[in-house]
Design a protein around this motif. Sequence first.
Motif, PDB file in Angstrom:
ATOM      1  N   VAL A 199      -4.766  -0.142   7.962  1.00  0.00           N
ATOM      2  CA  VAL A 199      -4.065  -1.428   8.038  1.00  0.00           C
ATOM      3  C   VAL A 199      -5.048  -2.548   8.355  1.00  0.00           C
ATOM      4  CG1 VAL A 199      -2.349  -2.752   9.332  1.00  0.00           C
ATOM      5  CG2 VAL A 199      -1.872  -0.382   8.675  1.00  0.00           C
TER       6      VAL A 199
ATOM      7  N   ASN B 170       1.884  -3.285   4.635  1.00  0.00           N
ATOM      8  CA  ASN B 170       1.033  -2.145   4.987  1.00  0.00           C
ATOM      9  C   ASN B 170       1.931  -0.929   5.190  1.00  0.00           C
ATOM     10  OD1 ASN B 170      -1.718  -3.235   5.104  1.00  0.00           O
ATOM     11  ND2 ASN B 170      -0.914  -4.552   6.734  1.00  0.00           N
TER      12      ASN B 170
ATOM     13  N   THR C 274       0.845  -1.190   0.000  1.00  0.00           N
ATOM     14  CA  THR C 274       0.000   0.000   0.000  1.00  0.00           C
ATOM     15  C   THR C 274       0.884   1.244   0.000  1.00  0.00           C
ATOM     16  OG1 THR C 274      -0.156   0.116   2.425  1.00  0.00           O
ATOM     17  CG2 THR C 274      -1.778  -1.241   1.277  1.00  0.00           C
TER      18      THR C 274
ATOM     19  N   LEU D 137       1.928  -9.113   2.190  1.00  0.00           N
ATOM     20  CA  LEU D 137       1.219  -7.835   2.320  1.00  0.00           C
ATOM     21  C   LEU D 137       2.108  -6.894   3.104  1.00  0.00           C
ATOM     22  CD1 LEU D 137      -1.191  -5.890   2.245  1.00  0.00           C
ATOM     23  CD2 LEU D 137      -2.081  -7.061   4.286  1.00  0.00           C
TER      24      LEU D 137
ATOM     25  N   ASN E 235       4.004  -4.689   8.769  1.00  0.00           N
ATOM     26  CA  ASN E 235       3.367  -3.417   9.089  1.00  0.00           C
ATOM     27  C   ASN E 235       4.465  -2.378   9.299  1.00  0.00           C
ATOM     28  OD1 ASN E 235       0.782  -4.542   9.015  1.00  0.00           O
ATOM     29  ND2 ASN E 235       0.860  -5.129  11.170  1.00  0.00           N
TER      30      ASN E 235
ATOM     31  N   VAL F   9      -6.642   3.330   1.424  1.00  0.00           N
ATOM     32  CA  VAL F   9      -6.845   2.518   2.630  1.00  0.00           C
ATOM     33  C   VAL F   9      -7.887   3.108   3.571  1.00  0.00           C
ATOM     34  CG1 VAL F   9      -4.483   1.637   2.489  1.00  0.00           C
ATOM     35  CG2 VAL F   9      -4.985   3.589   3.979  1.00  0.00           C
TER      36      VAL F   9
ATOM     37  N   VAL G  13      -7.269  -3.310   5.192  1.00  0.00           N
ATOM     38  CA  VAL G  13      -6.560  -4.022   4.126  1.00  0.00           C
ATOM     39  C   VAL G  13      -6.224  -5.447   4.555  1.00  0.00           C
ATOM     40  CG1 VAL G  13      -4.456  -4.066   2.737  1.00  0.00           C
ATOM     41  CG2 VAL G  13      -5.661  -1.909   3.104  1.00  0.00           C
ATOM     42  N   THR G  14      -5.739  -5.608   5.771  1.00  0.00           N
ATOM     43  CA  THR G  14      -5.368  -6.940   6.255  1.00  0.00           C
ATOM     44  C   THR G  14      -6.578  -7.862   6.268  1.00  0.00           C
ATOM     45  OG1 THR G  14      -3.605  -5.992   7.616  1.00  0.00           O
ATOM     46  CG2 THR G  14      -4.331  -8.229   8.151  1.00  0.00           C
TER      47      THR G  14
END
Length: 245
Positions: A116, A85, A7, A83, A137, A60, A119-120
């Motif tokens: 976060v 973030n 992201t 992923l 993260n 986001v 999206v997660t």
Amino acid sequence: MKKVLITGANKGIGFETARQLLKNGYYVFIGSRNRENGEAAVEQLKSEGLVNAEAVHLDVTDPDSVQAARTTIGNKTETLDILINNAGINGGFPQAALASSIEQYKKVFDTNLYGVVRVTQAFIDLLRQSIEPRIVNVSSSGSSLTLHSDPSWKYYSHKAALYPSSKAALNMYTINLAYELRDTPFKVNAVCPGFIATDFNSHRGTGTVQEGGARIAKYAMINNDGPTGHFIAEEYNPVTGETPW
């Protein structure tokens, strides 16, 4: 080919992280709040010969945008391996504890924490399909409660109410997420890229985007013996990276 979503990857540390993962053979979805900026970032990478990059419109702070990005990526792959973030805002300055408004807090937390979470949760099903799923993260050593309580810490006087609070909350989310996924192949960590010179801090940082991107990419690519549920800041601790919460 393993697939990655980052992201806020159209510039700065996110963009450099994408570049480094592409060089390591990953396929990278470039999440960008602004569609045109995302496309421009992909064109830049392709001009460098890094062709396995694709822009995805992703804000986001907007649940509809997050779900649309999930649909877009889900139509292209059944598996997401990593992923990152990375999207974040600093909230502007000054950030006085007594003067910052609730609306300012909400705006910063909406991107740095709630974004976060959005999206997660949206992509966890695709991540579960990976053999070696990783979640990074992007945090900050400036969110360490221990360091900010230590008068001997070199940044002790650099207090701000909004951004560090949001990242401290992100750290707690990371701990809980890692715990919930503890009996799975997931590796979930909070990683600080360092004090990097980017637009984010008006280029006042002392490190390069290459250094910051390398730190994030390293923990996105860790093997099965790597840490999970940790707070890593290699600029603070060059030996182990371990940082007090």
